[in-house]
Scaffold this motif. Structure first.
Motif, PDB file in Angstrom:
ATOM      1  N   UNK A  59      -6.512  -7.441  -0.532  1.00  0.00           N
ATOM      2  CA  UNK A  59      -7.330  -6.243  -0.428  1.00  0.00           C
ATOM      3  C   UNK A  59      -7.252  -5.565   0.920  1.00  0.00           C
ATOM      4  N   UNK A  60      -7.199  -6.330   2.000  1.00  0.00           N
ATOM      5  CA  UNK A  60      -7.210  -5.744   3.345  1.00  0.00           C
ATOM      6  C   UNK A  60      -5.943  -6.004   4.143  1.00  0.00           C
ATOM      7  N   UNK A  61      -5.070  -6.873   3.645  1.00  0.00           N
ATOM      8  CA  UNK A  61      -3.885  -7.262   4.402  1.00  0.00           C
ATOM      9  C   UNK A  61      -2.610  -6.902   3.657  1.00  0.00           C
ATOM     10  N   UNK A  62      -1.519  -6.857   4.407  1.00  0.00           N
ATOM     11  CA  UNK A  62      -0.207  -6.612   3.848  1.00  0.00           C
ATOM     12  C   UNK A  62       0.769  -7.606   4.465  1.00  0.00           C
ATOM     13  N   UNK A  63       1.911  -7.784   3.844  1.00  0.00           N
ATOM     14  CA  UNK A  63       2.923  -8.705   4.364  1.00  0.00           C
ATOM     15  C   UNK A  63       4.209  -7.940   4.636  1.00  0.00           C
ATOM     16  N   UNK A  64       4.810  -8.218   5.783  1.00  0.00           N
ATOM     17  CA  UNK A  64       6.061  -7.598   6.179  1.00  0.00           C
ATOM     18  C   UNK A  64       7.082  -8.704   6.413  1.00  0.00           C
ATOM     19  N   UNK A  65       8.231  -8.614   5.768  1.00  0.00           N
ATOM     20  CA  UNK A  65       9.304  -9.587   5.965  1.00  0.00           C
ATOM     21  C   UNK A  65      10.283  -9.037   6.998  1.00  0.00           C
ATOM     22  N   UNK A  66      10.808  -9.923   7.836  1.00  0.00           N
ATOM     23  CA  UNK A  66      11.677  -9.490   8.926  1.00  0.00           C
ATOM     24  C   UNK A  66      12.856 -10.450   9.059  1.00  0.00           C
ATOM     25  N   UNK A  67      14.077  -9.906   9.138  1.00  0.00           N
ATOM     26  CA  UNK A  67      15.268 -10.735   9.291  1.00  0.00           C
ATOM     27  C   UNK A  67      15.188 -11.554  10.580  1.00  0.00           C
ATOM     28  N   UNK A 213      -3.952  -4.308   7.255  1.00  0.00           N
ATOM     29  CA  UNK A 213      -3.264  -3.044   7.009  1.00  0.00           C
ATOM     30  C   UNK A 213      -3.822  -1.900   7.850  1.00  0.00           C
ATOM     31  N   UNK A 214      -5.126  -1.830   7.999  1.00  0.00           N
ATOM     32  CA  UNK A 214      -5.726  -0.743   8.766  1.00  0.00           C
ATOM     33  C   UNK A 214      -5.323  -0.808  10.236  1.00  0.00           C
ATOM     34  N   UNK A 215      -5.063  -2.008  10.744  1.00  0.00           N
ATOM     35  CA  UNK A 215      -4.632  -2.167  12.134  1.00  0.00           C
ATOM     36  C   UNK A 215      -3.157  -1.806  12.270  1.00  0.00           C
ATOM     37  N   UNK A 216      -2.319  -2.297  11.353  1.00  0.00           N
ATOM     38  CA  UNK A 216      -0.890  -2.010  11.400  1.00  0.00           C
ATOM     39  C   UNK A 216      -0.620  -0.513  11.266  1.00  0.00           C
ATOM     40  N   UNK A 217      -1.417   0.165  10.468  1.00  0.00           N
ATOM     41  CA  UNK A 217      -1.231   1.605  10.265  1.00  0.00           C
ATOM     42  C   UNK A 217      -1.309   2.402  11.562  1.00  0.00           C
ATOM     43  N   UNK A 218      -2.020   1.871  12.551  1.00  0.00           N
ATOM     44  CA  UNK A 218      -2.233   2.597  13.811  1.00  0.00           C
ATOM     45  C   UNK A 218      -1.150   2.318  14.849  1.00  0.00           C
ATOM     46  N   UNK A 235       6.584   0.281   6.489  1.00  0.00           N
ATOM     47  CA  UNK A 235       6.566   1.566   5.777  1.00  0.00           C
ATOM     48  C   UNK A 235       7.742   1.658   4.798  1.00  0.00           C
ATOM     49  N   UNK A 236       8.910   1.138   5.196  1.00  0.00           N
ATOM     50  CA  UNK A 236      10.065   1.172   4.299  1.00  0.00           C
ATOM     51  C   UNK A 236       9.826   0.296   3.074  1.00  0.00           C
ATOM     52  N   UNK A 237       9.270  -0.902   3.294  1.00  0.00           N
ATOM     53  CA  UNK A 237       8.985  -1.789   2.162  1.00  0.00           C
ATOM     54  C   UNK A 237       7.939  -1.191   1.232  1.00  0.00           C
ATOM     55  N   UNK A 238       6.976  -0.495   1.809  1.00  0.00           N
ATOM     56  CA  UNK A 238       5.944   0.149   0.989  1.00  0.00           C
ATOM     57  C   UNK A 238       6.530   1.317   0.198  1.00  0.00           C
ATOM     58  N   UNK A 239       7.284   2.173   0.874  1.00  0.00           N
ATOM     59  CA  UNK A 239       7.785   3.395   0.247  1.00  0.00           C
ATOM     60  C   UNK A 239       8.880   3.130  -0.767  1.00  0.00           C
ATOM     61  N   UNK A 240       9.653   2.063  -0.549  1.00  0.00           N
ATOM     62  CA  UNK A 240      10.810   1.811  -1.412  1.00  0.00           C
ATOM     63  C   UNK A 240      10.677   0.501  -2.195  1.00  0.00           C
ATOM     64  N   UNK A 244      14.343  -3.449   2.284  1.00  0.00           N
ATOM     65  CA  UNK A 244      14.368  -3.681   3.727  1.00  0.00           C
ATOM     66  C   UNK A 244      15.103  -2.522   4.402  1.00  0.00           C
ATOM     67  N   UNK A 245      14.798  -2.254   5.662  1.00  0.00           N
ATOM     68  CA  UNK A 245      15.507  -1.170   6.371  1.00  0.00           C
ATOM     69  C   UNK A 245      16.985  -1.493   6.540  1.00  0.00           C
ATOM     70  N   UNK A 246      17.292  -2.722   6.900  1.00  0.00           N
ATOM     71  CA  UNK A 246      18.675  -3.142   7.115  1.00  0.00           C
ATOM     72  C   UNK A 246      18.969  -4.319   6.191  1.00  0.00           C
ATOM     73  N   UNK A 247      20.203  -4.767   6.151  1.00  0.00           N
ATOM     74  CA  UNK A 247      20.630  -5.792   5.197  1.00  0.00           C
ATOM     75  C   UNK A 247      19.715  -7.008   5.245  1.00  0.00           C
ATOM     76  N   UNK A 248      19.186  -7.370   4.107  1.00  0.00           N
ATOM     77  CA  UNK A 248      18.264  -8.504   4.031  1.00  0.00           C
ATOM     78  C   UNK A 248      19.018  -9.775   3.659  1.00  0.00           C
TER      79      UNK A 248
END
Length: 378
Positions: A59-67, A213-218, A235-240, A244-248
């Motif tokens: 509800x309040x958090x999001x997850x971001x994966x990073x190479x 999420x509210x903190x990351x947005x800023x 933002x890329x993971x959310x929008x698409x 991933x932005x680059x090769x995962x």
């Protein structure tokens, strides 16, 4: 390939990661995936959702994966979360806390360090005093399980102090997430960082950040790196829808998806924590019977990895001990403590009680003089 037909590993990794994985996790990497494929990106989205649920942040958090390794994710978090006008306070209790400070220093981030040494947790009164007297501090960072020693830092108590003073809280949960229960909402964590090849029991290749999420947005535009821009990756993971932005690392992602399935099948984090605690108990009790002594008192010790004091007898040579255990099917870790001669043994991964019992037998064979010399030499 049928997992049952895969060859067995010649040894178990008794380390804090990479660690021993199941055949089914390894076999998940035998299929190739396209990074643009909807089926693959759906797996990424499922992973992101499951990570947030495991952290108690629905509800309040999001997850971001990073190479990259877990340190890549720590650096992405620090260099994105702390603005040019901000200041980071690092609570260091070992090498990995100091690494956070080193990231800040190299990237020109205003920061301060409270280093309480390697054998004691952060001082809550000192933390309170710093937050009270220095209003420029915007973020506080700490390592949950400091694998230099195996110390488990009290993130719940630290988080309550940080939140009471209105600051952001960054937790490096590299070696604890998935193996030790932790609720990001209750603890007040703004950013939790971990890696695929730790307690979730995947393989190396990417890490992840579970962020409010509210903190990351800023944080748009704050990153000091293109490839480690946590906001842009999110933002890329959310929008698409999982792109991933680059090769995962597609194979690693698929293996991690299987590891999450197996974590749930085991009974979730609580059940895995119970297994790790059982492994740790067998390890410590067995090593103590053989004359080895843990570096830390029990109240500070995590069930993830344990540092043991090396025997002082002149017959002791860690490399010989290491080779003897490896020949018997066990790989351990050298020490990393500044002022003590230690070695480390982990008990996470696809490791069970019977494995730890066999390890104790192997240690007894590899260092029989321990029983004779330990009491006299210490």
């Amino acid at each position: 390939m049928n997992p049952e037909l895969m060859p067995d590993n010649p040894y178990l990794l008794l380390t804090p990661g990479p660690l021993s994985t199941t055949k089914t996790v390894k076999s998940a990497m035998f299929r190739d995936w396209c990074t643009w494929d909807d089926e693959y990106n759906a797996i990424v989205q499922q992973i992101r959702q499951r990570l947030v649920e495991l952290a108690g942040g629905a509800g309040n958090y999001t997850a971001v994966l990073m190479q990259g390794s877990g340190t890549f994710c720590v650096e992405a978090t620090i260099t994105t979360a702390v603005s040019d006008a901000g200041k980071l306070l690092v609570l260091a209790t070992g090498a990995y806390g100091r690494r956070i400070a080193d990231i800040a220093r190299r990237c020109g981030i205003n920061h301060a360090v409270q280093d309480n040494g390697e054998l004691a947790p952060p001082d809550p009164d000192r933390l309170k005093a710093s937050l009270k007297t220095d209003p420029t501090i915007t973020h506080v960072a700490v390592v949950h399980c400091e694998t230099t020693t195996g110390m488990l830092n009290p993130v719940e108590a630290i988080g309550s102090i940080v939140k009471a003073h209105g600051r952001h809280f960054i937790v490096d949960a590299m070696s604890s997430f998935g193996g030790i229960p932790l609720d990001v909402e209750k603890v007040g964590v703004d950013y939790l960082v971990s890696s695929a090849n730790k307690c979730v029991q995947g393989v190396p290749g990417f890490g992840f950040v579970i962020a409010k999420e509210a903190v990351l947005e800023r944080t748009q535009g704050q990153a000091r790196s293109l490839s480690l821009d946590l906001y842009d990756q999110w933002r890329t993971m959310e929008a698409h829808h999982g792109k991933w932005r680059f090769t995962s690392p597609t194979h690693v992602v698929r293996a991690f998806s299987q590891a999450l399935i197996e974590l749930e099948a085991e009974g979730g984090v609580a059940a895995r924590y119970s297994r790790y605690c059982g492994n740790h108990r067998i390890l410590v009790e067995g090593m103590q019977r053989l004359g080895f002594h843990p570096l830390l008192p029990a109240e500070l010790q995590s069930p993830i990895i344990t540092a043991f004091l090396s025997p002082s007898h002149n017959a002791w040579h860690f490399n010989q001990f290491y080779d003897a255990l490896k020949a018997k099917g066990f790989v351990i870790y050298p020490g990393k403590v500044t002022d003590h001669d230690t070695f480390r043994i982990g008990n996470i991964g696809d490791i069970h009680a019977e494995d730890m019992c066999m390890l104790i037998d192997a240690v007894g064979d590899a260092w029989p003089s321990t029983i004779v010399f330990s009491r006299r030499d210490r």
